[in-house]
Structures are given as structure tokens and as C-alpha cells.
Design a protein around this motif. Structure first.
Motif, mmCIF file in Angstrom:
data_model
loop_
_atom_site.group_PDB
_atom_site.id
_atom_site.type_symbol
_atom_site.label_atom_id
_atom_site.label_comp_id
_atom_site.label_asym_id
_atom_site.label_seq_id
_atom_site.Cartn_x
_atom_site.Cartn_y
_atom_site.Cartn_z
ATOM 1 N N GLN A 1 0.842 -1.180 0.000
ATOM 2 C CA GLN A 1 0.000 0.000 0.000
ATOM 3 C C GLN A 1 0.886 1.242 0.000
ATOM 4 O O GLN A 1 2.095 1.148 -0.155
ATOM 5 C CB GLN A 1 -0.945 -0.026 1.207
ATOM 6 C CG GLN A 1 -1.872 -1.246 1.196
ATOM 7 C CD GLN A 1 -3.075 -1.077 2.076
ATOM 8 O OE1 GLN A 1 -3.704 -0.032 2.079
ATOM 9 N NE2 GLN A 1 -3.416 -2.123 2.811
ATOM 10 N N MET A 2 0.282 2.395 0.188
ATOM 11 C CA MET A 2 1.037 3.643 0.110
ATOM 12 C C MET A 2 2.029 3.783 1.263
ATOM 13 O O MET A 2 1.692 3.524 2.409
ATOM 14 C CB MET A 2 0.077 4.834 0.111
ATOM 15 C CG MET A 2 0.769 6.177 -0.062
ATOM 16 S SD MET A 2 -0.412 7.548 -0.109
ATOM 17 C CE MET A 2 -1.210 7.210 -1.683
ATOM 18 N N CYS A 3 3.257 4.168 0.947
ATOM 19 C CA CYS A 3 4.294 4.413 1.952
ATOM 20 C C CYS A 3 4.324 5.909 2.286
ATOM 21 O O CYS A 3 4.209 6.752 1.403
ATOM 22 C CB CYS A 3 5.661 3.995 1.433
ATOM 23 S SG CYS A 3 5.791 2.262 0.966
ATOM 24 N N TYR A 4 4.514 6.233 3.578
ATOM 25 C CA TYR A 4 4.538 7.656 3.963
ATOM 26 C C TYR A 4 5.385 7.931 5.197
ATOM 27 O O TYR A 4 5.693 9.066 5.485
ATOM 28 C CB TYR A 4 3.112 8.150 4.229
ATOM 29 C CG TYR A 4 2.322 7.246 5.150
ATOM 30 C CD1 TYR A 4 2.504 7.285 6.519
ATOM 31 C CD2 TYR A 4 1.431 6.330 4.628
ATOM 32 C CE1 TYR A 4 1.807 6.435 7.362
ATOM 33 C CE2 TYR A 4 0.720 5.480 5.451
ATOM 34 C CZ TYR A 4 0.913 5.526 6.817
ATOM 35 O OH TYR A 4 0.233 4.676 7.636
ATOM 36 N N ASP A 5 5.769 6.900 5.947
ATOM 37 C CA ASP A 5 6.478 7.094 7.219
ATOM 38 C C ASP A 5 7.962 6.785 7.026
ATOM 39 O O ASP A 5 8.350 5.616 6.927
ATOM 40 C CB ASP A 5 5.863 6.163 8.278
ATOM 41 C CG ASP A 5 6.464 6.373 9.657
ATOM 42 O OD1 ASP A 5 7.277 7.305 9.824
ATOM 43 O OD2 ASP A 5 6.126 5.610 10.571
ATOM 44 N N PHE A 6 8.798 7.822 6.980
ATOM 45 C CA PHE A 6 10.211 7.625 6.641
ATOM 46 C C PHE A 6 11.144 8.320 7.635
ATOM 47 O O PHE A 6 10.852 9.419 8.104
ATOM 48 C CB PHE A 6 10.503 8.167 5.237
ATOM 49 C CG PHE A 6 9.695 7.506 4.156
ATOM 50 C CD1 PHE A 6 9.989 6.223 3.735
ATOM 51 C CD2 PHE A 6 8.626 8.166 3.579
ATOM 52 C CE1 PHE A 6 9.246 5.604 2.747
ATOM 53 C CE2 PHE A 6 7.865 7.561 2.585
ATOM 54 C CZ PHE A 6 8.179 6.279 2.176
ATOM 55 N N ARG A 7 12.267 7.679 7.881
ATOM 56 C CA ARG A 7 13.301 8.275 8.725
ATOM 57 C C ARG A 7 14.074 9.349 7.964
ATOM 58 O O ARG A 7 14.513 10.333 8.550
ATOM 59 C CB ARG A 7 14.279 7.195 9.212
ATOM 60 C CG ARG A 7 13.686 6.220 10.218
ATOM 61 C CD ARG A 7 14.718 5.184 10.615
ATOM 62 N NE ARG A 7 14.197 4.212 11.546
ATOM 63 C CZ ARG A 7 14.215 4.341 12.866
ATOM 64 N NH1 ARG A 7 14.763 5.421 13.399
ATOM 65 N NH2 ARG A 7 13.715 3.410 13.653
ATOM 66 N N THR A 8 14.277 9.138 6.661
ATOM 67 C CA THR A 8 15.095 10.067 5.870
ATOM 68 C C THR A 8 14.374 10.472 4.591
ATOM 69 O O THR A 8 13.477 9.776 4.107
ATOM 70 C CB THR A 8 16.439 9.420 5.474
ATOM 71 O OG1 THR A 8 16.183 8.334 4.561
ATOM 72 C CG2 THR A 8 17.168 8.891 6.701
ATOM 73 N N TYR A 9 14.797 11.603 4.047
ATOM 74 C CA TYR A 9 14.222 12.085 2.788
ATOM 75 C C TYR A 9 14.575 11.158 1.635
ATOM 76 O O TYR A 9 13.792 10.982 0.694
ATOM 77 C CB TYR A 9 14.735 13.495 2.505
ATOM 78 C CG TYR A 9 14.050 14.173 1.340
ATOM 79 C CD1 TYR A 9 12.725 14.594 1.453
ATOM 80 C CD2 TYR A 9 14.714 14.379 0.137
ATOM 81 C CE1 TYR A 9 12.081 15.210 0.383
ATOM 82 C CE2 TYR A 9 14.081 14.991 -0.927
ATOM 83 C CZ TYR A 9 12.760 15.404 -0.810
ATOM 84 O OH TYR A 9 12.120 16.007 -1.870
ATOM 85 N N LEU A 10 15.756 10.538 1.689
ATOM 86 C CA LEU A 10 16.171 9.604 0.644
ATOM 87 C C LEU A 10 15.221 8.410 0.580
ATOM 88 O O LEU A 10 14.843 7.962 -0.506
ATOM 89 C CB LEU A 10 17.604 9.132 0.889
ATOM 90 C CG LEU A 10 18.156 8.108 -0.123
ATOM 91 C CD1 LEU A 10 18.154 8.710 -1.531
ATOM 92 C CD2 LEU A 10 19.562 7.675 0.285
#
Length: 286
Positions: free
Chosen positions: A216-225
Motif C-alpha cells: 500500500q502507500m508508503c509515507y512514514d520515513f526516517r530520511t528524505y532519501l
């Protein structure tokens, strides 16, 4: 125009009541069914790890929609099942399919605790519903109502769009705060906001689990990369591979992406997307 939940869901359920209604309408039904199965497998694993039994329990489900979870709960030797459904179309369809069960057509952010059950429930389940309550005051009200009707020793299990780190790009318009776009039909909230609502001596928060990542859609990230790779580039390709494709393609692609997703979710413990959250009520509310 701002998002209006009753009208939005009424229109959807008048068009379809299968897995597409509560997942991705433009993607193959076979792929949406895979998403449901992935969620079910996650709940079964969670219940096994926490030793949660449904035997002789009074169950309340918020937003049963297509009836997928209703069917799952009725496969167990439960005491009673109640489904609280927002739309009249879906509630009527569910009552016809499951005539022995109790369905209430109402809004969880409006209904009062005494109108649900004077005796309470042992297990309250909410899958991908709260993200569609975009008004924070209504969200608060809904949570407090469920807290009131949960019995001591009972569980509230929530699967929802939650982030622990950062949300980047256009998805900032879907997060709680000043950047939120009122036209959005979903809102991604911080894990801390959830924990704050349960920060009393009455409720114990169990360890949250990642529910899925790439499926599904990803949205939770530690880094901008990470966002650029998975939230932007990958999802752009992923969406194009699924939009208006055949059922056979959806089935094949679903099996392929699920293998990768299970490895990320269960082995690497990544949590780029939805989360399972669990709370236990330890004593009576004052």
C-alpha cells in the motif's frame, strides 16, 4: 469543497460493496483481496503473540463495510458481534448477509456510549477507519466513546495510517497539522497523538507493529532519501502497474509484491505504512 464522510462513503457503497470499496477502487479486485488477506494474517499473528482469545467475547467492530472482518470474527466461538457502520447502504447489506448479528447505522464520532451497549465489549476492532475521520474533535470523541464501552481486561485493536518519523512531499497535506488539506478524505496522525489519548493509568499500550509496507502507500520515513525511493519513485511505478489492470495481473503482481513486503514487515520490521496498535483496559474508568 471539504471532505464530508457520510456523502463520500454513501457514494462508494452505492457503486460497490466488495474489497474495492474499502481499499483501492481502480485496482483489480484480486489485488484488493490480497490486501485484506495480508491484514487478516497480521491480525492473527498479533493475537497469537499477545495470546488474545475471542472465545465467549463480546465483539464490537467499527466500520465493517464489506463484511470481510465480520466473516472472520464469526468463525470464532464469540458471545456476540456488533457492527457500527456509517452508511445505511452498507449497514442494510450487512444485516441481510448476517441476519443473526447486530448492526447499528451511526457515526462513531457522534454516537453515545450508552447507545452502543450498557454492558460493554471485550474486543473492539477498528481497521482503516479513523484515518477517514479527519476532524480532530470528532476523532477525540470517537476514541473516548470506545474507551468507555471497553470492559476491564478488554482490548482495543486499531489498524490505521500512523507515522512515527517524518512525512514528506505532497503527503504532508494528509497529516494532522496546519498543512492538512480539508479536501483530503484521510488524515495520517502521529503515533504520539494516539498514545496521548490513552495516556492514563487505565489503559496499557502494547507494542505497535508494522502492518505492511510496499503493498500500500508508503509515507512514514526516517530520511528524505527513503521517501524519494519508496514514497515517490516506487509508488509512482506501483500505481501505474495496478490501475485498471486485469484480475489475473492483479493476482500475479499481488503474490510477487507480497513476498517482498512480508520480508520487509516481518523480518526487517520496517514500518513505512500502516500500523497495528493495541491497548488493554486494566480497571474501571472513574
Amino acid at each position: 469543497m471539504s471532505y464530508q464522510a457520510p456523502e463520500y462513503w454513501k457514494e462508494i457503497y452505492e457503486q460497490t460493496s466488495d474489497a474495492k470499496a474499502v481499499c483501492y477502487p481502480e485496482w483489480p479486485l484480486s489485488y484488493n483481496q490480497m490486501l485484506h488477506q495480508q491484514q487478516l494474517d497480521g491480525l492473527v499473528q498479533l493475537m497469537s503473540e499477545e495470546k488474545i482469545s475471542l472465545s465467549n467475547k463480546h465483539i464490537l467492530e467499527i466500520g465493517p463495510g464489506s463484511g470481510f472482518w465480520t466473516h472472520f470474527f464469526l468463525q470464532h466461538p464469540i458471545a456476540t458481534y456488533t457492527g457500527l457502520e456509517l452508511t445505511e447502504t452498507a449497514a442494510r447489506s450487512l444485516q441481510n448477509r448476517f441476519p443473526q448479528q447486530h448492526f447499528i447505522c451511526s457515526d462513531v464520532s457522534v454516537i453515545e456510549a450508552q447507545d452502543l451497549s450498557p454492558d460493554g465489549y471485550d474486543f473492539i476492532f477498528v481497521a482503516m477507519v479513523f484515518l477517514h475521520i479527519t476532524d480532530d474533535e470528532k476523532w477525540f470523541k470517537a476514541i473516548h466513546t470506545l474507551q468507555k464501552v471497553l470492559k476491564p481486561g478488554g482490548y482495543i485493536v486499531v489498524l490505521d495510517a500512523v507515522y512515527e518519523h517524518h512525512v514528506f512531499g505532497w503527503q504532508r497535506k494528509q497529516t494532522a497539522g496546519k498543512e492538512f488539506d480539508i479536501r483530503m478524505h484521510n488524515k495520517i496522525r502521529r503515533m504520539q497523538d494516539w498514545n496521548d489519548l490513552f495516556a492514563t493509568q487505565v489503559f496499557q499500550s502494547l507494542k505497535p507493529r508494522p502492518a505492511f509496507n510496499l503493498t500500500q502507500m508508503c509515507y512514514d520515513f526516517r530520511t528524505y532519501l527513503s521517501y524519494l525511493i519508496f514514497g515517490k519513485c516506487f509508488y509512482a511505478i506501483h500505481r501505474r502497474l495496478l490501475t485498471k489492470r486485469s484480475e489475473e495481473w492483479g493476482k500475479w503482481y499481488g503474490k510477487f509484491i507480497l513476498r517482498i513486503d512480508d520480508w520487509m514487515t516481518r523480518t526487517l520490521k520496517c514500518g513505512f505504512s500502516g500500523k497495528w496498535m493495541i491497548w488493554v483496559r486494566q480497571e474501571k474508568l472513574g
